[in-house]
Scaffold this motif. Structure first.
Motif, PDB file in Angstrom:
ATOM      1  N   CYS B 230      10.797  -8.083  -1.565  1.00  0.00           N
ATOM      2  CA  CYS B 230      11.797  -7.349  -2.340  1.00  0.00           C
ATOM      3  C   CYS B 230      11.352  -5.885  -2.482  1.00  0.00           C
ATOM      4  O   CYS B 230      12.149  -4.956  -2.322  1.00  0.00           O
ATOM      5  N   HIS B 231      10.067  -5.702  -2.742  1.00  0.00           N
ATOM      6  CA  HIS B 231       9.505  -4.358  -2.852  1.00  0.00           C
ATOM      7  C   HIS B 231       9.712  -3.607  -1.527  1.00  0.00           C
ATOM      8  O   HIS B 231      10.094  -2.438  -1.515  1.00  0.00           O
ATOM      9  N   SER B 232       9.499  -4.294  -0.432  1.00  0.00           N
ATOM     10  CA  SER B 232       9.649  -3.642   0.866  1.00  0.00           C
ATOM     11  C   SER B 232      11.082  -3.180   1.081  1.00  0.00           C
ATOM     12  O   SER B 232      11.320  -2.081   1.596  1.00  0.00           O
ATOM     13  N   VAL B 233      12.027  -4.030   0.711  1.00  0.00           N
ATOM     14  CA  VAL B 233      13.437  -3.651   0.877  1.00  0.00           C
ATOM     15  C   VAL B 233      13.745  -2.453  -0.023  1.00  0.00           C
ATOM     16  O   VAL B 233      14.405  -1.487   0.390  1.00  0.00           O
ATOM     17  N   LEU B 238      15.032   3.223  -0.927  1.00  0.00           N
ATOM     18  CA  LEU B 238      14.754   4.507  -1.592  1.00  0.00           C
ATOM     19  C   LEU B 238      14.354   5.565  -0.554  1.00  0.00           C
ATOM     20  O   LEU B 238      14.764   6.726  -0.641  1.00  0.00           O
ATOM     21  N   SER B 239      13.587   5.150   0.427  1.00  0.00           N
ATOM     22  CA  SER B 239      13.167   6.106   1.466  1.00  0.00           C
ATOM     23  C   SER B 239      14.377   6.605   2.241  1.00  0.00           C
ATOM     24  O   SER B 239      14.506   7.798   2.537  1.00  0.00           O
ATOM     25  N   MET B 240      15.264   5.672   2.597  1.00  0.00           N
ATOM     26  CA  MET B 240      16.448   6.086   3.361  1.00  0.00           C
ATOM     27  C   MET B 240      17.346   6.995   2.512  1.00  0.00           C
ATOM     28  O   MET B 240      17.966   7.926   3.036  1.00  0.00           O
ATOM     29  N   GLY B 257      13.744   3.514   7.444  1.00  0.00           N
ATOM     30  CA  GLY B 257      14.041   2.203   6.861  1.00  0.00           C
ATOM     31  C   GLY B 257      13.096   1.144   7.408  1.00  0.00           C
ATOM     32  O   GLY B 257      12.567   0.317   6.652  1.00  0.00           O
ATOM     33  N   LEU B 258      12.863   1.196   8.705  1.00  0.00           N
ATOM     34  CA  LEU B 258      11.959   0.208   9.307  1.00  0.00           C
ATOM     35  C   LEU B 258      10.533   0.388   8.765  1.00  0.00           C
ATOM     36  O   LEU B 258       9.839  -0.584   8.491  1.00  0.00           O
ATOM     37  N   ILE B 313       7.342   3.947  14.148  1.00  0.00           N
ATOM     38  CA  ILE B 313       7.218   3.185  12.889  1.00  0.00           C
ATOM     39  C   ILE B 313       5.788   2.797  12.528  1.00  0.00           C
ATOM     40  O   ILE B 313       5.586   2.057  11.575  1.00  0.00           O
ATOM     41  N   LEU B 314       4.822   3.296  13.277  1.00  0.00           N
ATOM     42  CA  LEU B 314       3.438   2.899  12.995  1.00  0.00           C
ATOM     43  C   LEU B 314       2.753   3.769  11.948  1.00  0.00           C
ATOM     44  O   LEU B 314       1.974   3.291  11.136  1.00  0.00           O
TER      45      LEU B 314
END
Lengths: 617, 482
Positions: B230-233, B238-240, B257-258, B313-314
């Motif tokens: 959930c935190h990751s989503v 928020l980042s997006m 987002g990724l 994405i790394l």
């Protein structure tokens, strides 16, 4: 629906789909710069243009095995896939495209991009990076629209959020009992901050200052707690966090830089850190768990691609920093870490393969003009590669005219070959004549312990006479002591040029050893070739390198009446050869033999001597 | 043929399934086909059962959900695609609902087939609804009627709101499912690709471009058990949202987002006893925790994707615990700056983390205090410009902040005051809530603007006394804000 109009529109759609399908096949066979591919795109473009002259867009609804077209005044026109168009319709349906629309104004480039996407995702692995929909989304083509179904996840269970949130809320209430929550006062009636509430707590990991870098230390934990407690609410004066014009400019620059940012350096740092950690772990635990090995393999695979990409873009400093870093890792893995060392070896082997190193090819002309110190640094880096790199560098050596690059390449090839001669051996066995000729300056240079001599010796058996001849010249020049070893082989060489090269060399000066070789060759009839040119050349050579030591044999030949050396015609050649040889030896005894022979009662002996004397005169 | 569960909801579901089956199978099969006749028989059986007592049955499509009579059919994994497709099918034809009369029982199968084909072909008409209505004049189809009015008591605006909410929740759910799937496959050492994740994230980017307030509201979701996912989503959202605000391209938003979704992937390798250990960690345990950003990179690199995709994405997941001043972890030998994505991720990560209830974190900050706390570390932990952007985006009372109001009520912030730098930043829009008498809270009335003046004395009608952590009250703000 019906009539000519419907037939026309159906015709266009069918032709369009079939042209797309054919172009897709063409895309698999020809590069995108090829005329055939360009013609295929042009043909699709023209088909679309015909339809879009009278309509704003061509929208095709996709079903399994069919498409339908919404045609003005005609209603829906459904068309089953033809054997040709089925591939395109199938691709669209597979990725859940409900409809695809080509709009007026579409450009050839957009059609080309669409085809590239179809080509790229023609076959989809179960676990792939994307599909036609993700690629179309990414390309965001202005005149190509589509609608897709959520096929990728429609079969997945959907979280029933309302219920889950209720359950979570209840759980939170239960779990959070006793947990201290901070609460903050409001900003007062006029929006001003009036105070800070107290609280305590810590964050052991996340958060900023309160991440608890040292979770054991009570004092730090307390400090972290109080950092939270003392956190002020934000000042309500918006000027504080309003972005100034300067900051907005900076932000724009940041965004521009990020959109064009190459993450390679950063990623390299990150991955090297991981690989170094793996090395440390191995030291600590004695044996690296399998997981680390798997990780290491995955990281090295990625770095291989990174290296390839860097070469392709001419980023040599990044590419070779990567190589050097990995090279420096080797001592971190002790001898018994066989698997880890093997992985690193494989990495070097793989990046040294021609298909990777050839990415450098376009940049060699630029390398010619770099300064000497940089060239030397570059050379050091290339020397870290695996000896298989020799194949690529040898090829480059043949193409290069610049002396400095030639020198660099030869040094690298030499250095790598001294580590493992096999790639160079393979080139010398299977390479084409031009490629091997380019290597002769390298093979003839002085190297440790005559490392390349076996290659030269092998080249004496190469199928190319030119190469055999060059190899012979090099050997005679560099390794004259090997003449005994190569003599009979070269004298039997089917190519006159090779034999001539040897005879020329032997006949350069008086030399008892060479004389003994030639004398034995003729006396013992070791020759395979009995033609006039060969035999006369051998006698002349004996004459040039020989001495009175050969007089007995030559006199005997000159005066011989027996037909022991074959046919009368061949015997004639021998007599002439002997006369020439005696004149070349030129000592009083030798000349006397010829003069005496010129008065011989034997016509054949006399003729041979007179002919030789006539030539000499 | 499938047996229909002999319950009302079983028949309702069967009605929808068979109608969908009929429509789709007739596109590719002849009426005599067994598949088609099977759907027709189920359809008749369901209609028969449902109309036996009431004479007719009414189906409505509201807020992206199917309502049969007044019952909203629940989404199940096996029906979600069917219901969504049916809704799409009727939406294209401008039909919001329909009723089926018991007269249908007397109709021949062939008439049912003609009816389904008529519906199919309506899609390509200029005015599908008008075209259908003209067909329905025919006696043969008199058993079917189009229903256009809403359900009694359901306001159109709230229906729209529900569509919006459902759309957001679906997207959230799919993204959540996708990150869990990646983690699951990596744990079980299966091959894992990016296709599904990219599609759901691209979909989320499209929705955020359209309606980022909805997603900022969704980012207040807190799952206690599924915290990491959930935190990751939330971090991804928020980042997006930050990315959208600073005008990153759509492709960059996808990558951001990724990065957000995968930044904590490395936590799957940390033993649960350490991850969820209440209280302090030993130095060894903390070292293990600190490995997670590096482990995320180890795992991302194993995903089946091209070098180019991975390169995008790394880095940010690797950097997400590195602070703006380059302190933090992992310790680097040489590093001169952090990537933009890394700096964005750090802000989103910290904000979501310190506002989330965890068993090991005795202090949970309300959103406004979290921002205050972060602001105190600006320039050291966080990029000053990006943190300003973040605060401007959320407002000083971010959406989901629970407020104690001076009228005695509790209020939840639904949206920040308008404007880039609002004139009254401390006066957002709120919705009031009050206890529902059953251990929960209910929403009262419509959202109100706290900047509104009292007409009599020109003072503010309602003021904020303090902010409260919503979890203290057992409140999921999302329940009240969208």
């Amino acid at each position: 629906m019906g009539g000519n109009l419907a037939a026309r529109e159906i015709g266009i759609v069918i032709r369009l789909l079939e042209k797309l399908a054919r172009a897709l096949n063409v895309a698999g066979l020809y590069p995108h710069t090829h005329d055939i591919y360009k013609q295929a795109i042009q043909s699709i473009f023209e088909e679309l243009a015909e339809y879009l002259q009278q309509n704003d867009a061509l929208r095709l609804y996709v079903e399994e095995g069919a498409v339908s077209l919404e045609a003005s005044d005609l209603g829906s026109l459904r068309m089953n896939a033809t054997p040709v168009s089925a591939s395109i319709i199938g691709l669209l349906a597979r990725d859940g495209i409900k409809w695809i629309e080509f709009c007026r104004g579409i450009r050839m480039r957009e059609i080309s991009v669409l085809l590239k996407i179809f080509h790229r995702y023609r076959s989809l692995r179960e676990e792939d990076e994307g599909d036609i929909v993700t690629a179309l989304w990414e390309e965001n083509l202005p005149h190509l629209r589509y609608l897709s179904k959520e096929i990728v996840w429609e079969a997945e269970p959907l979280t029933e959020f309302t219920k889950e949130l209720e359950a979570e809320t209840a759980l939170l209430r239960r779990e959070m009992k006793g947990v201290r929550m901070t609460s903050a006062p409001g900003r007062g009636r006029d929006g001003e901050e009036v105070g800070i509430a107290q609280g305590e707590g810590e964050d052991r990991e996340e958060g900023s200052s309160g991440r608890g870098e040292d979770p054991v230390s009570d004092s730090k934990a307390t400090a972290a707690s109080s950092a939270y407690d003392e956190a002020a609410t934000l000042d309500s004066d918006p000027r504080l966090w309003t972005l100034s014009a300067e900051e907005l400019d900076l932000l724009r620059e940041m965004v521009y830089a990020a959109e064009n940012f190459d993450t390679a350096e950063g990623i390299l740092n990150a991955l090297m850190l991981i690989l170094k950690q793996d090395g440390i772990e191995s030291g600590k635990k004695g044996e690296i768990p399998e997981k680390y090995q798997e990780d290491m393999a995955a990281i090295l695979d990625y770095l291989k691609e990174e290296f390839q990409n860097a070469l392709e873009h001419g980023q040599f400093s990044l590419a070779f920093r990567l190589v050097r870093n990995i090279y420096e890792l080797i001592p971190r893995f002790s001898e018994e870490k066989v698997r880890e060392r093997e992985l690193i070896q494989n990495f070097f082997r793989e990046i040294s393969a021609p298909e990777i190193l050839e990415r450098m090819n376009p940049y060699w002309p630029k390398i010619e003009s770099i300064s000497k110190p940089r060239l030397e640094a570059f050379q050091k880096n290339l020397m870290l590669l695996y000896p298989t790199a020799v194949k690529t560098f040898a090829n480059q050596l043949r193409k290069t005219a610049a002396e400095n690059v030639k020198e660099l390449l030869m040094d690298i090839i030499a250095a790598l070959s001294l580590r493992d001669m096999a790639p160079l051996e393979e080139i010398c066995k299977t390479g084409d004549e031009e490629l091997i000729l380019a290597l002769f300056p390298l093979l003839s240079k002085d190297r440790e312990e005559d490392a390349f001599r076996p290659l030269l010796m092998d080249l004496l058996s190469h199928e190319s006479p030119k190469l055999r001849s060059e190899a012979l010249k090099t050997i005679l020049e560099k390794y004259p002591e090997k003449i005994d070893e190569i003599f009979s082989g070269c004298m039997d060489d089917p190519d006159e040029r090779v034999r001539w090269a040897l005879l020329q060399y032997l006949g350069k000066e008086k030399n008892p050893f060479y004389e003994s070789l030639m004398l034995a060759y003729l006396e013992e009839e070791k020759y395979t070739f009995r033609d006039q040119w060969h035999l006369l050349s051998c006698y002349r050579c004996l004459g040039k390198c020989g001495s009175d030591h050969s007089l007995t044999f030559l006199r005997e030949i000159l005066h011989s009446k027996e037909r022991k050396r074959g046919a009368a015609q061949e015997m004639e050649i021998h007599r002439r050869g002997a006369a020439h040889a005696l004149l070349s030896i030129g000592t009083p005894d030798a000349l006397q033999i010829v003069n005496h022979a010129s008065k011989s009662i034997s016509r054949s002996t006399r003729n041979a001597a007179l002919a030789a004397l006539a030539v000499k005169r | 043929m499938k047996m229909i569960p002999e319950t009302e909801s079983g028949y309702m579901e069967a009605l929808m399934r068979s109608l969908y089956g009929l429509i789709s199978s007739l596109r590719t099969h002849q009426p005599g086909n067994r598949l088609v006749t099977g759907h027709a028989d189920t359809f008749m059986e369901a209609v028969d059962a449902l109309t036996r007592e009431r004479g007719q049955i009414t189906v409505r499509f509201l807020s992206g959900r199917v309502h049969v009579e007044k019952q909203r059919l629940s989404y199940k994994p096996e029906t979600v695609a069917i219901f969504d497709s049916l809704i799409d099918f009727f939406e294209v034809r401008n039909i919001r609902g329909f009723c089926i009369d018991e007269k249908v029982k007397a109709v021949e199968r062939d008439a049912i087939f003609r009816f389904a084909r008529m519906l199919n072909s309506a899609e390509k008409r200029k005015n599908p609804l008008e075209w259908i209505l003209s067909y329905l004049q025919d006696e043969e189809f008199s058993w079917f009627g189009v229903v256009q009015e809403s359900l009694p008591g359901v306001e159109e605006s709230s229906a729209e709101a529900e569509v919006r909410r459902d759309r957001g929740l679906k997207s959230y759910s799919h993204v959540l499912g996708s990150v869990k799937e990646i983690a699951g496959k990596l744990i079980s050492q299966k091959e894992v690709g990016m296709n599904r994740t990219r599609r759901v994230v691209q979909n989320m980017v499209d929705l955020i471009m359209e309606d980022d307030p909805l997603f900022r509201a969704l980012s207040t979701i807190r799952f206690y058990d599924d915290y990491t996912y959930c935190h990751s989503v939330n971090v991804a959202i928020l980042s997006m949202c930050i990315g959208k605000r600073i005008l990153l391209s759509k492709k960059s938003l996808e990558n951001l987002g990724l990065c957000g979704l995968l930044h904590d992937l490395g936590k799957i390798e940390i033993p649960k006893e350490i991850l969820n250990k209440p209280g302090k960690l030993t130095p060894e345990e903390f070292e293990i925790i600190k490995q997670h950003s590096v482990n995320s990179v180890r795992l991302i690199i194993k995903i089946q994707a091209s070098r180019d995709q991975k390169a995008d994405i790394l880095l940010a997941p690797f950097e997400h615990h590195l602070k703006y001043d380059l302190s933090g972890y992992p310790k680097l030998e040489e590093k001169t700056s952090l990537s933009l994505f890394g700096r964005i991720l750090t802000i989103a990560d910290v904000y979501d983390a310190i506002t989330s209830p965890r068993v090991y974190r005795p202090t949970i900050l309300p959103p406004d205090r979290a921002l205050g706390f972060m602001w105190e570390n600006v320039g050291k932990d966080f990029d000053p410009i990006l943190l300003k952007v973040f605060i401007n985006m959320l407002g000083i009372y971010p959406v989901g902040t629970l407020l104690q109001l001076d009228n005695g009520a509790l209020g939840i912030v639904t949206e920040p005051p308008p404007g880039e730098a609002p004139a009254l930043p401390g006066r957002p829009w709120v919705v009031q809530i009050e206890p529902d008498g059953a251990d929960g809270y209910e929403r009262i009335g419509q959202p109100m603007n706290l900047s509104e003046n009292n007409r009599k004395n020109s003072t503010y009608a309602i003021n904020i006394i303090k902010t409260i952590n919503p979890w203290e009250m057992g409140i999921q703000p999302l329940d009240y804000i969208i």
